[in-house]
Write an enzyme that holds these catalytic residues in place. Sequence first.
Site, PDB file in Angstrom:
ATOM      1  N   GLU A  60       0.823  -1.216   0.000  1.00 48.63           N
ATOM      2  CA  GLU A  60       0.000   0.000   0.000  1.00 48.63           C
ATOM      3  C   GLU A  60       0.855   1.264   0.000  1.00 48.63           C
ATOM      4  O   GLU A  60       0.461   2.275  -0.592  1.00 48.63           O
ATOM      5  CB  GLU A  60      -0.951  -0.045   1.189  1.00 48.63           C
ATOM      6  CG  GLU A  60      -2.008  -1.134   1.013  1.00 48.63           C
ATOM      7  CD  GLU A  60      -2.854  -1.379   2.243  1.00 48.63           C
ATOM      8  OE1 GLU A  60      -4.077  -1.567   2.092  1.00 48.63           O
ATOM      9  OE2 GLU A  60      -2.292  -1.397   3.359  1.00 48.63           O
ATOM     10  N   GLU A  73      -3.755  -9.707   3.585  1.00 50.94           N
ATOM     11  CA  GLU A  73      -4.503  -9.494   4.825  1.00 50.94           C
ATOM     12  C   GLU A  73      -5.593 -10.532   5.069  1.00 50.94           C
ATOM     13  O   GLU A  73      -5.871 -10.912   6.214  1.00 50.94           O
ATOM     14  CB  GLU A  73      -5.117  -8.083   4.825  1.00 50.94           C
ATOM     15  CG  GLU A  73      -4.131  -6.971   5.186  1.00 50.94           C
ATOM     16  CD  GLU A  73      -3.318  -6.479   4.009  1.00 50.94           C
ATOM     17  OE1 GLU A  73      -2.644  -5.449   4.140  1.00 50.94           O
ATOM     18  OE2 GLU A  73      -3.346  -7.142   2.939  1.00 50.94           O
TER      19      GLU A  73
END
Length: 255
Positions: free
Chosen positions: A109, A129
């Site tokens: 990210e 995740e």
Amino acid sequence: MVHVEARAAGRVSVFRLDRPRARNAIDGETAAALESWVRGLDADPEIWMGVLSASGPVFCAGADLKEISAGRLDSLSTAAGGFGGITRLARETPLVAAVDGPALAGGCELALACDLIVASEQASFGIPEVKRSLIAGGGGLIRLPSLLPQRIAMELALTGSPIDARRAYDLGLVNRLVGDGDAEAGAVRLAEEICRNAPLAVRASRRLVVEASTVDHERLWELSDAASRAIELTADFAEGPRAFMEKREPVWTGR
């Protein structure tokens, strides 16, 4: 030390994550330092580009699990910048991510939050995740669908498995692919190439490209016209044609 800041040749600033034993995971100190660095870029008229790099074999493994285990999850974000201090931060200075190794979870990210990515052959990108009953809340699920074909973004989001640098390059996620160990140098070269252009025009162009994904076409035309009028009032606007007529390289001032 959690990071190293350096001035590359010319007008490029480099921020290097420097926690290799922790796989350059983001802790509170690093998040605060990253936000401070980007704010400093915007405030410094002598710096026109930033490069986000990392020491060691991993670009960034995401959040520091020790911080999370200690109940300091909130410290990994800043109020204005979000996770890592930059994933939601409004800014003007273009950033290039130099990815030489895995960029996973929050590390991916951080790279996605930059405007351009230079990656080595040993880089990889993923948002794992879901393997830990989490979601990629630092922008991965927002930026990937606009950067990749929808089904590829869905594959990354649902499997949690990474893609290698070659596939990321072929899909358009990576701008330039370089040899192992050359990501930072390659990112600086790209940044220096951009610095040969008029800085105010570069920032205005970046702003419009960013807006293009969220603003309707009519509003984009308005923003484009306003940006053009603003650039026409600058000294650099006069310097460009003058340098062309005089058959020399332009000398930009950022004014």
